[in-house]
Scaffold this motif. Sequence first.
Motif, PDB file in Angstrom:
ATOM      1  N   ALA A 157     -14.154   0.410   0.190  1.00  0.00           N
ATOM      2  CA  ALA A 157     -13.778   1.267  -0.939  1.00  0.00           C
ATOM      3  C   ALA A 157     -12.838   0.559  -1.898  1.00  0.00           C
ATOM      4  O   ALA A 157     -12.766   0.905  -3.083  1.00  0.00           O
ATOM      5  N   LEU A 158     -12.110  -0.452  -1.417  1.00  0.00           N
ATOM      6  CA  LEU A 158     -11.227  -1.238  -2.275  1.00  0.00           C
ATOM      7  C   LEU A 158     -11.937  -2.447  -2.875  1.00  0.00           C
ATOM      8  O   LEU A 158     -11.386  -3.098  -3.765  1.00  0.00           O
ATOM      9  N   CYS A 159     -13.131  -2.740  -2.376  1.00  0.00           N
ATOM     10  CA  CYS A 159     -13.900  -3.866  -2.922  1.00  0.00           C
ATOM     11  C   CYS A 159     -14.643  -3.450  -4.190  1.00  0.00           C
ATOM     12  O   CYS A 159     -14.719  -4.219  -5.149  1.00  0.00           O
ATOM     13  N   THR A 160     -15.199  -2.261  -4.190  1.00  0.00           N
ATOM     14  CA  THR A 160     -15.893  -1.775  -5.381  1.00  0.00           C
ATOM     15  C   THR A 160     -14.851  -1.362  -6.428  1.00  0.00           C
ATOM     16  O   THR A 160     -13.658  -1.248  -6.133  1.00  0.00           O
ATOM     17  N   ASP A 161     -15.294  -1.120  -7.665  1.00  0.00           N
ATOM     18  CA  ASP A 161     -14.365  -0.795  -8.745  1.00  0.00           C
ATOM     19  C   ASP A 161     -13.555   0.460  -8.411  1.00  0.00           C
ATOM     20  O   ASP A 161     -14.119   1.477  -7.980  1.00  0.00           O
ATOM     21  N   ASN A 162     -12.250   0.385  -8.626  1.00  0.00           N
ATOM     22  CA  ASN A 162     -11.363   1.511  -8.332  1.00  0.00           C
ATOM     23  C   ASN A 162     -10.097   1.401  -9.171  1.00  0.00           C
ATOM     24  O   ASN A 162      -9.785   0.337  -9.719  1.00  0.00           O
ATOM     25  N   GLY A 163      -9.373   2.494  -9.279  1.00  0.00           N
ATOM     26  CA  GLY A 163      -8.160   2.492 -10.070  1.00  0.00           C
ATOM     27  C   GLY A 163      -6.962   1.922  -9.345  1.00  0.00           C
ATOM     28  O   GLY A 163      -6.007   1.447  -9.977  1.00  0.00           O
ATOM     29  N   ALA A 164      -6.980   1.950  -8.004  1.00  0.00           N
ATOM     30  CA  ALA A 164      -5.834   1.463  -7.230  1.00  0.00           C
ATOM     31  C   ALA A 164      -5.582  -0.022  -7.474  1.00  0.00           C
ATOM     32  O   ALA A 164      -4.438  -0.463  -7.600  1.00  0.00           O
ATOM     33  N   MET A 165      -6.654  -0.807  -7.556  1.00  0.00           N
ATOM     34  CA  MET A 165      -6.479  -2.247  -7.783  1.00  0.00           C
ATOM     35  C   MET A 165      -5.877  -2.513  -9.162  1.00  0.00           C
ATOM     36  O   MET A 165      -5.098  -3.453  -9.344  1.00  0.00           O
ATOM     37  N   ILE A 166      -6.216  -1.674 -10.148  1.00  0.00           N
ATOM     38  CA  ILE A 166      -5.664  -1.833 -11.489  1.00  0.00           C
ATOM     39  C   ILE A 166      -4.184  -1.461 -11.491  1.00  0.00           C
ATOM     40  O   ILE A 166      -3.357  -2.118 -12.140  1.00  0.00           O
ATOM     41  N   ALA A 167      -3.834  -0.422 -10.737  1.00  0.00           N
ATOM     42  CA  ALA A 167      -2.426  -0.044 -10.625  1.00  0.00           C
ATOM     43  C   ALA A 167      -1.621  -1.140  -9.937  1.00  0.00           C
ATOM     44  O   ALA A 167      -0.488  -1.434 -10.338  1.00  0.00           O
ATOM     45  N   ALA A 168      -2.193  -1.756  -8.886  1.00  0.00           N
ATOM     46  CA  ALA A 168      -1.486  -2.830  -8.191  1.00  0.00           C
ATOM     47  C   ALA A 168      -1.245  -4.009  -9.129  1.00  0.00           C
ATOM     48  O   ALA A 168      -0.126  -4.543  -9.216  1.00  0.00           O
ATOM     49  N   ALA A 169      -2.287  -4.430  -9.849  1.00  0.00           N
ATOM     50  CA  ALA A 169      -2.134  -5.536 -10.791  1.00  0.00           C
ATOM     51  C   ALA A 169      -1.164  -5.166 -11.909  1.00  0.00           C
ATOM     52  O   ALA A 169      -0.339  -5.984 -12.338  1.00  0.00           O
ATOM     53  N   GLY A 170      -1.248  -3.929 -12.381  1.00  0.00           N
ATOM     54  CA  GLY A 170      -0.356  -3.483 -13.445  1.00  0.00           C
ATOM     55  C   GLY A 170       1.096  -3.477 -13.022  1.00  0.00           C
ATOM     56  O   GLY A 170       1.994  -3.782 -13.821  1.00  0.00           O
ATOM     57  N   HIS A 171       1.363  -3.131 -11.780  1.00  0.00           N
ATOM     58  CA  HIS A 171       2.731  -3.131 -11.250  1.00  0.00           C
ATOM     59  C   HIS A 171       3.371  -4.510 -11.410  1.00  0.00           C
ATOM     60  O   HIS A 171       4.490  -4.639 -11.932  1.00  0.00           O
ATOM     61  N   PHE A 172       2.648  -5.541 -10.965  1.00  0.00           N
ATOM     62  CA  PHE A 172       3.215  -6.890 -11.032  1.00  0.00           C
ATOM     63  C   PHE A 172       3.300  -7.395 -12.466  1.00  0.00           C
ATOM     64  O   PHE A 172       4.223  -8.124 -12.832  1.00  0.00           O
ATOM     65  N   ARG A 173       2.339  -7.018 -13.296  1.00  0.00           N
ATOM     66  CA  ARG A 173       2.380  -7.397 -14.713  1.00  0.00           C
ATOM     67  C   ARG A 173       3.593  -6.783 -15.411  1.00  0.00           C
ATOM     68  O   ARG A 173       4.284  -7.434 -16.194  1.00  0.00           O
ATOM     69  N   LEU A 174       3.849  -5.517 -15.141  1.00  0.00           N
ATOM     70  CA  LEU A 174       4.984  -4.850 -15.765  1.00  0.00           C
ATOM     71  C   LEU A 174       6.309  -5.460 -15.312  1.00  0.00           C
ATOM     72  O   LEU A 174       7.241  -5.622 -16.112  1.00  0.00           O
ATOM     73  N   LEU A 175       6.407  -5.792 -14.035  1.00  0.00           N
ATOM     74  CA  LEU A 175       7.634  -6.400 -13.543  1.00  0.00           C
ATOM     75  C   LEU A 175       7.861  -7.784 -14.150  1.00  0.00           C
ATOM     76  O   LEU A 175       8.993  -8.155 -14.476  1.00  0.00           O
ATOM     77  N   ASP A 176       6.771  -8.553 -14.308  1.00  0.00           N
ATOM     78  CA  ASP A 176       6.876  -9.924 -14.813  1.00  0.00           C
ATOM     79  C   ASP A 176       7.032 -10.001 -16.328  1.00  0.00           C
ATOM     80  O   ASP A 176       7.837 -10.776 -16.848  1.00  0.00           O
ATOM     81  N   GLU A 177       6.234  -9.210 -17.032  1.00  0.00           N
ATOM     82  CA  GLU A 177       6.110  -9.391 -18.482  1.00  0.00           C
ATOM     83  C   GLU A 177       6.475  -8.153 -19.293  1.00  0.00           C
ATOM     84  O   GLU A 177       6.559  -8.229 -20.523  1.00  0.00           O
TER      85      GLU A 177
END
Length: 352
Positions: A303-323
């Motif tokens: 369920a985490l391999c196919t397209d989902n919103g959780a992976m975008i939230a995870a990536a967004g978390h680190f992007r927001l902290l970094d940039e």
Amino acid sequence: MKPYRGGLLLGIDTSCDDTAAAVVKDGREILSSAVASQVEVHRPFGGVVPEIASRRHLVAILPVIRRALDEAGIAPQDLDGVAATYGPGLVGSLLVGFMAGKALALAIDRPFVGVDHLEGHASSIWLARPALDQPAVVLVASGGHTELLYVRRPGRFESLGGTRDDAAGEAFDKVGRLLGLGYPAGPAVDRLSERGRPDAVRLPRGLSEVDTLDLSFSGLKTAASRYMLPAVRDGRLSLEDAAASLQEAIVDVLVDRLMRAAERTGARVVAATGGVAANRGLRRALSRAAQERALDLILPEPALCTDNGAMIAAAGHFRLLDEGPSDTALAVDPSARIPQANIGADTPVGKG
């Protein structure tokens, strides 16, 4: 607007035909995940029709966001930020989720960040292994993308190589469709392969004799249509053997490139995600290869391999902290690319 320091992030993905939203805490803990699939809508056409996909997203986006918030037990004002995919993908589809995310962030006065879809897939490794803090090589294999990413640390991704033509998932689906397996054909190929002989037909492994981390599947598709399909039609080759041979050829290439990438970079952690990573044959082959090389393998649940919103939230978390938040001028980019890693054939990236 207060700066993002972590907390609850809503992730939205509408890069292709799934409308997805999820709430994730601190980039690692999934509180909810809602997905509206369009498979039944596109099945009669044998593939995704972009215009239909974007119109379906328009209908589904608000109910999916509401469902994600309800399942997490929060109101929009409880969010600490919003993330949405800006590319790559289908431009009409991307626009729906991206603009919805932007509008919601503006309405509740929270930071907004645009996320690369492939970085999202790679970020699912922290959803599967929250404590991971080592560099990793991640294979992202789906219907539209096949790429190897080097993850130096959370939020820092570099491309090591990718397909020069067709994606692995595209090879599964297009050859499977020619075999009469419908759409999407990948899961059907996986099921039939369990009862077939992978050595029934020897199909080409693209670029196997070249010292590269790139991949190619167009030759495989041509060979399958020219030599394998006629044998199926006249009864000389069973569907099970055809599926097993096709799957073996694709899996061999994917495993080979991921193992090469680990050796090239010196990474001791490898992972695979994207829709193709749900394939059982690939997961078994990766497990064997990683065990033989004493590598730590991360395989997120299907369920985490196919397209989902959780992976975008995870990536967004680190992007927001970094940039921090994305520039308000950021727009969707259907051809977005991750920067290439600067390594040579004999130059390890290193382990830190």
